[in-house]
Design a protein around this motif. Structure first.
Motif, PDB file in Angstrom:
ATOM      1  N   LYS A  80       0.822  -1.205   0.000  1.00 53.14           N
ATOM      2  CA  LYS A  80       0.000   0.000   0.000  1.00 53.14           C
ATOM      3  C   LYS A  80       0.861   1.262   0.000  1.00 53.14           C
ATOM      4  N   GLN A  81       1.943   1.249   0.778  1.00 51.26           N
ATOM      5  CA  GLN A  81       2.793   2.437   0.817  1.00 51.26           C
ATOM      6  C   GLN A  81       3.510   2.664  -0.503  1.00 51.26           C
ATOM      7  N   GLU A  84       1.076   4.340  -2.691  1.00 45.57           N
ATOM      8  CA  GLU A  84       0.894   5.730  -2.255  1.00 45.57           C
ATOM      9  C   GLU A  84       2.037   6.616  -2.719  1.00 45.57           C
ATOM     10  N   ARG A 741      -0.335  13.313   3.449  1.00 44.00           N
ATOM     11  CA  ARG A 741      -0.184  12.250   2.457  1.00 44.00           C
ATOM     12  C   ARG A 741      -1.462  11.995   1.658  1.00 44.00           C
ATOM     13  N   SER A 742      -2.462  12.783   1.883  1.00 43.78           N
ATOM     14  CA  SER A 742      -3.725  12.580   1.169  1.00 43.78           C
ATOM     15  C   SER A 742      -3.544  12.807  -0.328  1.00 43.78           C
ATOM     16  N   ASN A 743      -4.236  11.993  -1.119  1.00 47.65           N
ATOM     17  CA  ASN A 743      -4.250  12.178  -2.570  1.00 47.65           C
ATOM     18  C   ASN A 743      -5.264  13.216  -3.014  1.00 47.65           C
ATOM     19  N   HIS A 786      -4.512   9.359  -6.951  1.00 44.96           N
ATOM     20  CA  HIS A 786      -4.159   7.978  -6.642  1.00 44.96           C
ATOM     21  C   HIS A 786      -3.260   7.431  -7.744  1.00 44.96           C
TER      22      HIS A 786
END
Length: 936
Positions: A80-81, A84, A741-743, A786
């Motif tokens: 997942k990271q 991201e 860190r939000s997209n 994303h």
């Protein structure tokens, strides 16, 4: 030497008594037997560890890291990271390239025990003890294990064919300290926290492999003799081969036994192609002799021929400044690496591609330095990354400034003439940290130094954890003095090596052993995003008084320097203050400057200098710079470059572009490019200017007020000549993200477009038609960036004197692989009011830019078109992908009421340069229509 170490450990024991009474540290001692299968790229192992509970608590279970499972599937924290952070190789990798650990069967003191996976992370498990483990007691845990080694392009563990990086590879207890358990999933961005102990590791593999590992060889005389022989042969090579093929593996195997005390991890690397170099360095305080090894392939052998020098220097200087290296060897190996330029483990580091000698030296030195900051000083890297990467980057910069004081921004592998031409020759190695921090701080995207690693953005993990941390420790050293800084770092090492220091422990060492108030450092520079900015507000030549103003947010110390003939002849440090302070600065100087040595990470260095004589005392020398440069606070720069272009009406036009900013972005930025059209003999060109306000605290992260303009011709035939002028004032707002860190990014733009069209009859030689229009727009946009499935949508409202219309657009990308995917677009538009009969205001099903009644559908001149009024020929085929978005030109579906469409395009194969597409739509004038085909 023995006497010195005896006193050293007595001192260590004494200092430990002064540490917090609630400090304790668990102990884990390992025996691991492992065999490498280099055909199937697997490990088969058996592990036993003795876990001693030195805590005051009774333990009923242990958390165990089984980190090879991080490579098992796309649901792990690592997977997942990586996504991201924009990395997709692992996500799209086939199962054969991924990895895992299995065949676990935990026993305690020889008896089976119950265990289970962590409810969220398959790379962590919990083992339930047979009986409570009381304070002071120990227990013995054993398990077999099997590891499928992943392809070595994803993170730290892996193989590239038969080159092996065996890291984070065995079951390993999590740390238990005064704050409880620290079970954590494996991550690429965010490192580790492990218990100290003793390792005995037995590695079985084909005997023609060269192995570099943590620890000392036990009964390894034959293997050491082999390494010595390879090292002697390597030293004699004058021209290395370029052959990177792997020799066949020996049918005979060997078992190597490595032993090491006082470490918290074990890593090993194996390759049959390694060249070997050997050296030795003596530590400066104890005279301890350390063997240095370099192991490398034919990938970059010319760079590695000096690697022993780099290893020896690193051990010497880190020991000098912090405390002596106590182990018997340090090794650097050349390996495939995706998690940065290098990666550290106790006694050994792996180095990726370096390209240049200075880069190799820097990376080797940095990674060797981690034997102190992470290795012996075993801080929690995941929660407090500055304690390893930050302190180590500070020491890295100190090393470069000591060994290579003339190193510039590109290191010693310099391009002097190029740097001078672009006005970059004044920048030093440290400025790579400063410029990264400056970019983030000015745009208010920076984050505090004290944060967990996984909360940083991908960019800030470099610019803040490494960069800003190094800068502020260098600043602290400038303020305290090098001798004092060295004494404090040695005190920290003496008290906390082979332990788990926390931030408060580091702070305690510095604040209790310094005679200066450094609360500003720990409270403001480390824990906030507040900035430093001092300014010379006033200078009185007669009285030689200088007034310094604090324009920043931190009352930090500041140095004032007197400069004569280019040299600093006087330095005065002022403790931090609010508002203003006047200083009596007597002496003969050409310049008085704040922080002439660039030790203070100020947000603005352009207000730091005053000349003692002449006019315009605060104005820096003017420089007209071709193309661009990095902001030079010692010069007033204006940038320029030639400007040229072509369209079907102005034909070729030439001019000059002038601008005030390249990097980093300023608050006020402007650009102007006046050009001359040789066909129309008219001025054409563009201009732009904006003022930006950034904020950490407001709901508005960015408020940008600006104006853009352009003027070009759009008609030039035998009868008429016409040109347009466009002015576009606007207000742009980026809303603050709910976390860094939000997209997701919300945007709002309010703009007006003023357009004039001037049409001149060539025979009458006068302008026969002039139009003036205002278009007012409000656009709200949501973007989700994303990595795999980005999308955005926007709502637009546009008002003109003859109409009001609204539209909605949605765009979605769906990834198939690293390089292929599908685009989906939805569009809907509706006139809320329409009193116009002009067809070019209508909604259009395609994106044609062809002429309608002498005007393009691009009625507000939003786009740059080579031909605006063409209705035949190649230039009439220009397409603007908006509104209905059909790829095939068509006049059907055009509407003065409403229109809706769906557009889909898809890659066929990553090696094919074209896509397939399909469009469908309807409007008030067309029930249903579609097209399909292939597009480039």
């Amino acid at each position: 030497m023995k006497k010195y170490w005896a006193f050293f450990f007595i001192g260590l024991a004494t200092s430990s008594l002064a540490q917090s009474k609630d400090y304790f540290q668990q102990e884990v001692n390992y025996e691991i037997h492992v065999s490498l299968d280099d055909i199937n790229h697997t490990l088969s192992g058996y592990e036993t560890f003795v876990y001693k509970n030195n805590s005051p608590d009774t333990l009923h279970y242990l958390w165990i890291h089984i980190w090879p499972n991080a490579y098992k599937n796309n649901k792990t924290a690592l997977a997942k990271q990586l996504v991201e952070n924009g990395e997709t190789d692992f996500y799209f990798a086939p199962p054969k390239d991924k990895g895992f650990i299995d065949s676990l069967n935990f026993t305690e003191n020889g008896k089976p025990i119950r265990w289970e996976y962590h409810p969220e992370h398959i790379d962590i498990c919990k083992i339930h003890l047979q009986k409570p483990l009381l304070p002071g007691e120990s227990t013995v845990i054993s398990t077999p294990f099997f590891v499928k080694i992943p392809l070595g392009i994803f993170s730290r563990l892996g193989h590239i064919e038969q080159q092996y990086q065996i890291t984070q590879w065995y079951p390993k207890p999590a740390v238990y300290d005064k704050n409880g358990w620290h079970e954590m999933p494996y991550l690429n961005q965010g490192e580790f926290y492990s218990e100290f102990g003793t390792y005995d590791v037995f590695i079985t593999l084909p005997e023609n492999y060269v192995v570099g590992a943590t620890g000392d060889l036990v009964n390894g005389e034959a293997e050491l003799a082999r390494l010595d022989s390879i090292a002697e042969a390597t030293a004699k090579i004058e021209a290395f081969s370029t052959d990177m093929s792997f020799p066949p593996s020996s049918k005979q195997t060997k078992t190597l036994h490595y032993h090491q005390i006082n470490v918290h991890d074990f890593a090993w690397f194996a390759d049959k192609r390694y060249h070997v170099l050997k050296g030795e360095v003596t530590t400066p305080h104890t005279g301890h002799k350390v063997t240095t090894w370099a192991m490398f392939t034919n990938s970059e052998p010319e760079l590695w021929k000096n690697s022993i020098e780099y290893l020896d220097s690193s051990i010497y200087y880190y020991s000098l400044w912090n405390g002596d290296y106590p182990y018997n060897h340090v090794t650097a190996v050349d390996g495939a690496l995706s998690a940065g330029a290098g990666m550290e483990y106790p006694n050994i580091t792996v180095i990726g591609k370096s390209q240049l000698p200075f880069m190799l030296e820097t990376v080797i030195m940095h990674e060797v330095g981690h034997n102190w900051f992470y290795g012996m000083l075993g801080s929690n890297e995941r929660e407090h990354p500055w304690m390893d990467e930050g302190l180590n980057s500070f020491n890295e910069n100190r090393y470069i400034e000591t060994r290579h004081p003339d190193a510039n921004l590109l290191g010693m592998d310099r391009l002097d003439k190029v740097l001078k031409f672009f006005d970059l020759d004044y920048l030093k190695h440290k400025d790579q940290y400063y410029l990264g921090y400056l970019m983030a701080a000015r745009q208010k995207t920076d984050q505090p130094v004290e944060l967990p690693a996984n909360e940083y953005t991908f960019l800030n993990y470099g610019t803040i954890v490494y960069g800003k941390s190094a800068l502020i420790f260098d600043y602290l050293m400038a303020y305290l003095g090098e001798e004092k800084m060295t004494a404090l770092m040695q005190k920290y090492f003496q008290e906390w090596h082979f332990k788990h220091p926390q931030p408060e422990d580091f702070k305690h060492v510095f604040t209790t052993n310094s005679d200066k108030n450094i609360d500003w450092f720990f409270n403001d520079l480390m824990r906030t995003t507040k900035v430093i900015d001092y300014k010379i507000a006033k200078y009185s030549p007669k009285k030689q008084l200088i007034t310094v103003k604090n324009k920043g947010q931190i009352n930090a110390p500041v140095q004032i320097n007197g400069i004569k003939d280019g040299s600093i002849v006087k330095t005065v440090w002022l403790d931090g203050f609010d508002k203003k302070q006047t200083v009596d600065f007597q002496g003969d100087y050409d310049l008085i400057k704040i922080d002439a040595t660039n030790d203070i990470p100020e947000i603005n260095r352009r207000n730091n200098t005053v000349k003692t004589k002449g006019l315009l005392k605060k104005t820096e020398p003017f420089r007209l710079q071709f193309l661009g440069s990095i902001e030079n606070p010692n010069k007033t720069s204006l940038y320029w470059m030639p400007s040229a272009g072509w369209n079907n009406y102005d034909k070729t036009f030439l001019g000059l572009a002038l601008y005030n900013t390249v990097f980093p972005i300023k608050n006020f930025n402007w650009f102007i490019a006046p050009n001359y059209s040789f066909a129309t003999k008219m001025p054409v060109g563009i201009f732009a200017a904006d003022y930006r306000i950034y904020s950490h605290k407001s709901i508005f992260h960015l408020i940008k007020v600006g104006v853009k303009g352009k003027q070009f011709s759009f008609l030039n035939d035998n009868v008429n000549f016409a040109y347009y002028s466009r002015i576009n004032p606007y207000l742009h707002i980026d809303f603050k993200k709910y976390h860094a860190r939000s997209n997701v990014q919300h945007k709002l733009k309010l703009s007006s477009v003023y357009v004039t069209n001037q049409i001149k009859n060539k025979q009458l030689e006068q302008f026969s038609n002039q139009t003036y229009d205002w278009y007012h727009r409000v656009v709200y946009t949501l973007e989700n960036n994303h990595t795999l499935f980005p999308f955005d949508y926007s709502l637009q409202l546009e008002q003109h004197s003859d109409f009001v219309k609204a539209s909605f657009e949605y765009n979605q990308y769906i990834s198939y692989s690293d390089a292929t995917g599908m685009n989906i677009r939805l569009f809907a538009g509706k006139f809320l009011q329409n009193n116009s009969s002009m067809p070019y205001y209508n909604w259009r099903m395609d994106g044609s830019a062809a002429s309608i009644g002498g005007y393009s559908y691009d009625y507000a001149y939003d786009y740059y078109l080579l031909g605006r009024t063409e209705n035949s020929g190649l230039l009439s085929q220009q397409m603007i992908f908006n509104q209905g978005g059909f790829k095939a030109p068509t006049s059907s579906g055009s509407s003065n009421d409403w229109l809706a469409s769906l557009n889909i395009s898809s890659d066929i194969h990553e090696k094919l340069p074209f896509q397939i597409f399909a469009d469908a739509g309807m409007s008030s004038t067309q029930n249903f229509m579609y097209d399909a085909g292939i597009s480039l």
